[in-house]
Design a protein around this motif. Sequence first.
Motif, PDB file in Angstrom:
ATOM      1  N   GLN A 170       0.835  -1.472   0.017  1.00 28.95           N
ATOM      2  CA  GLN A 170       0.244   0.230  -0.116  1.00 28.95           C
ATOM      3  C   GLN A 170       0.422   1.471  -0.146  1.00 28.95           C
ATOM      4  N   PHE A 171       2.160   1.025   0.293  1.00 29.49           N
ATOM      5  CA  PHE A 171       3.263   2.257   0.875  1.00 29.49           C
ATOM      6  C   PHE A 171       3.678   2.379  -0.800  1.00 29.49           C
ATOM      7  N   LYS A 172       4.426   1.090  -1.037  1.00 28.33           N
ATOM      8  CA  LYS A 172       5.834   0.947  -1.749  1.00 28.33           C
ATOM      9  C   LYS A 172       5.524   1.943  -3.500  1.00 28.33           C
ATOM     10  N   GLY A 173       6.431   2.258  -4.342  1.00 30.03           N
ATOM     11  CA  GLY A 173       6.449   2.915  -4.637  1.00 30.03           C
ATOM     12  C   GLY A 173       4.910   4.506  -5.099  1.00 30.03           C
ATOM     13  N   LEU A 174       4.206   4.429  -4.042  1.00 22.16           N
ATOM     14  CA  LEU A 174       3.316   5.880  -3.917  1.00 22.16           C
ATOM     15  C   LEU A 174       3.976   7.101  -4.075  1.00 22.16           C
ATOM     16  N   ILE A 175       4.281   7.885  -5.053  1.00 20.83           N
ATOM     17  CA  ILE A 175       5.243   9.165  -5.114  1.00 20.83           C
ATOM     18  C   ILE A 175       3.573   9.319  -6.123  1.00 20.83           C
ATOM     19  N   ASP A 176       3.295  10.568  -5.387  1.00 18.49           N
ATOM     20  CA  ASP A 176       2.649  12.205  -5.983  1.00 18.49           C
ATOM     21  C   ASP A 176       3.919  13.037  -6.969  1.00 18.49           C
ATOM     22  N   CYS A 177       3.860  13.191  -8.086  1.00 17.21           N
ATOM     23  CA  CYS A 177       4.299  13.081  -8.179  1.00 17.21           C
ATOM     24  C   CYS A 177       4.307  15.114  -9.375  1.00 17.21           C
ATOM     25  N   GLU A 178       2.594  14.833  -8.682  1.00 12.43           N
ATOM     26  CA  GLU A 178       2.667  16.548  -9.030  1.00 12.43           C
ATOM     27  C   GLU A 178       2.803  17.786  -7.800  1.00 12.43           C
ATOM     28  N   GLY A 179       3.458  16.488  -6.258  1.00 11.98           N
ATOM     29  CA  GLY A 179       2.849  17.588  -5.142  1.00 11.98           C
ATOM     30  C   GLY A 179       2.193  18.294  -4.746  1.00 11.98           C
ATOM     31  N   HIS A 180       0.591  17.706  -4.929  1.00 12.20           N
ATOM     32  CA  HIS A 180      -0.438  17.812  -4.607  1.00 12.20           C
ATOM     33  C   HIS A 180      -0.149  18.631  -2.780  1.00 12.20           C
ATOM     34  N   VAL A 181       0.298  17.313  -2.055  1.00  9.41           N
ATOM     35  CA  VAL A 181       0.463  17.880  -0.511  1.00  9.41           C
ATOM     36  C   VAL A 181       1.155  19.222  -0.305  1.00  9.41           C
ATOM     37  N   ARG A 182       2.347  19.659  -1.011  1.00 10.99           N
ATOM     38  CA  ARG A 182       3.063  20.594  -0.894  1.00 10.99           C
ATOM     39  C   ARG A 182       2.990  21.661  -1.743  1.00 10.99           C
ATOM     40  N   GLN A 183       1.880  21.183  -2.693  1.00  9.90           N
ATOM     41  CA  GLN A 183       1.105  22.741  -3.110  1.00  9.90           C
ATOM     42  C   GLN A 183       0.297  23.328  -2.382  1.00  9.90           C
ATOM     43  N   GLU A 184      -0.769  22.275  -1.506  1.00  8.35           N
ATOM     44  CA  GLU A 184      -2.037  22.488  -0.601  1.00  8.35           C
ATOM     45  C   GLU A 184      -1.241  23.230   0.058  1.00  8.35           C
ATOM     46  N   LEU A 185      -0.165  22.687   1.102  1.00  5.83           N
ATOM     47  CA  LEU A 185      -0.099  23.590   2.035  1.00  5.83           C
ATOM     48  C   LEU A 185       1.574  24.502   2.237  1.00  5.83           C
ATOM     49  N   MET A 263       3.565  10.940   3.399  1.00  3.01           N
ATOM     50  CA  MET A 263       3.986  10.275   3.741  1.00  3.01           C
ATOM     51  C   MET A 263       5.255  10.220   2.474  1.00  3.01           C
ATOM     52  N   SER A 264       4.619  10.714   1.239  1.00  2.00           N
ATOM     53  CA  SER A 264       5.264   9.904   0.062  1.00  2.00           C
ATOM     54  C   SER A 264       5.712  11.485  -0.229  1.00  2.00           C
ATOM     55  N   GLU A 265       5.659  12.707   0.701  1.00  2.00           N
ATOM     56  CA  GLU A 265       5.761  14.447  -0.227  1.00  2.00           C
ATOM     57  C   GLU A 265       6.975  14.494   1.183  1.00  2.00           C
ATOM     58  N   ALA A 266       6.767  14.087   2.278  1.00  2.00           N
ATOM     59  CA  ALA A 266       7.635  13.994   3.358  1.00  2.00           C
ATOM     60  C   ALA A 266       9.581  13.875   2.797  1.00  2.00           C
ATOM     61  N   ASP A 267       9.985  14.697   3.782  1.00  2.00           N
ATOM     62  CA  ASP A 267      11.552  13.983   3.744  1.00  2.00           C
ATOM     63  C   ASP A 267      12.027  13.092   4.883  1.00  2.00           C
ATOM     64  N   SER A 288       7.828   3.651   3.695  1.00  2.00           N
ATOM     65  CA  SER A 288       7.425   4.541   2.523  1.00  2.00           C
ATOM     66  C   SER A 288       8.472   5.245   2.384  1.00  2.00           C
ATOM     67  N   GLY A 289       9.670   4.734   2.788  1.00  2.00           N
ATOM     68  CA  GLY A 289      10.870   5.253   2.100  1.00  2.00           C
ATOM     69  C   GLY A 289      11.508   6.106   2.543  1.00  2.00           C
ATOM     70  N   LEU A 290      11.093   6.765   4.348  1.00  2.00           N
ATOM     71  CA  LEU A 290      11.142   7.532   5.013  1.00  2.00           C
ATOM     72  C   LEU A 290      12.574   7.221   6.050  1.00  2.00           C
ATOM     73  N   PRO A 291      13.691   8.169   5.522  1.00  2.00           N
ATOM     74  CA  PRO A 291      14.609   7.311   7.173  1.00  2.00           C
ATOM     75  C   PRO A 291      13.633   8.616   8.365  1.00  2.00           C
ATOM     76  N   ASN A 345      13.161  -2.245   2.847  1.00  2.00           N
ATOM     77  CA  ASN A 345      13.076  -3.942   2.246  1.00  2.00           C
ATOM     78  C   ASN A 345      13.655  -4.813   3.638  1.00  2.00           C
ATOM     79  N   TYR A 346      13.640  -4.182   5.417  1.00  2.00           N
ATOM     80  CA  TYR A 346      13.433  -4.690   6.651  1.00  2.00           C
ATOM     81  C   TYR A 346      11.978  -4.940   6.811  1.00  2.00           C
ATOM     82  N   VAL A 347      11.731  -3.979   6.795  1.00  3.21           N
ATOM     83  CA  VAL A 347      10.050  -3.866   7.298  1.00  3.21           C
ATOM     84  C   VAL A 347       9.027  -4.841   6.828  1.00  3.21           C
ATOM     85  N   ASP A 348       9.827  -4.711   5.147  1.00  2.00           N
ATOM     86  CA  ASP A 348       9.138  -5.454   3.829  1.00  2.00           C
ATOM     87  C   ASP A 348       9.108  -7.432   4.943  1.00  2.00           C
TER      88      ASP A 348
END
Length: 373
Positions: A170-185, A263-267, A288-291, A345-348
């Motif tokens: 559900q979280f793998k590869g979820l990429i918001d290419c348009e940056g909707h969340v950043r734009q919204e906020l 999560m897809s748009e956070a660092d 989601s691949g977040l440190p 990879n660890y969580v998977d």
Amino acid sequence: MPRVLFLITSFDYAGAESQIMHLCRGLRSRNYELALVSMIQPVAYLDELKELGVEVYSLDMSKGIPDPRAIARFRRLVIRFQPDVVHSHLVHANLLARITRLFVRMPLLICTAHNINEGGRLRELLYRLTDPLCELTTNVSQEAVNRYIDIRVAPKHKIKLVPNGIVVDQFKGLIDCEGHVRQELGIRSDEFVWLAVGRLAPVKDYENMITAFSRVLKQHPHSVLLIAGIGPDREALEQLCHTLQVQQQVKFLGLRRDIASLMSEADAYLMSSKWEGLPMVLLEACASGLPIVATDVGGNKEVVHEGSNGYLAKPNDSQHLSDHMNALMSHSPTALRQMGEWGRNYVDQYFNMDVIIEQWTSIYEPRVVSQSS
């Protein structure tokens, strides 16, 4: 297949409830017959449970008010459903299930705790006294299992680790290419975004987090902290932001249904809790691949591995927390991506929901067979 009756204190959009929802999906796919009982009126996932064919009941209790009639109500539901397994979650439900067993036959009772600390010495004493009334207690982190053994909440042979699981895909590869969340906020592409998700309550220690973030801004002024969640501390936390003059960089998002998109748009992900079990949100951040920078409490160190996918800070220490945040932000974008990939990879490998479902079925089925033979 066994008939399993779940009992939980409440059924809202929170970690334990999410875990039971995942468990229901996995068990129904294996043709288990399921029913769910909430001590107070359930409000979450009702349509999904109906679609799965999971019966849902309420004991009609009021939050924070003991009601002995719940014993009789739950007894009637046990008689009606005739479960092979009663599986309770969270301290109030665990104690209610154990006490009710004095008045009705339950072939197998499993009690799951979801935290290293479920509310103080009285509850721990009640757990100890009622332990003979269940076959097995489980907890979601090894740290919590070890503590429960040490304080004699459960004997070593009757307590087991079964961690929370997550549907990683559900979280793998979820990429918001348009940056909707950043734009919204109103967040610029060059700003470093920290994300925190959870109830605005004392246990999460957002005061510590915001204080640490105010220190981070001195070295990294182009940073933003997003806090998603609701709770009683919001007004005080907003006032703290004004006092520390960080109100422009800290954004309270309220209740959000798009956590995966956030999560897809956070660092990076940030957690400042005083105590935890095994937080689902840390597993989601990893998927989601977040440190991550988190406090070293409960099962957090079973998810966050120092230097591999993040850092662990002392609880209640905003200076230590800010030092680790600065350390993470000093990494290159490539290094941060590598940390995120390590965590994913660890969580998977260890927390994928399919793996956890297999652990539960390996507990249910042999015990059900032994009870019937």
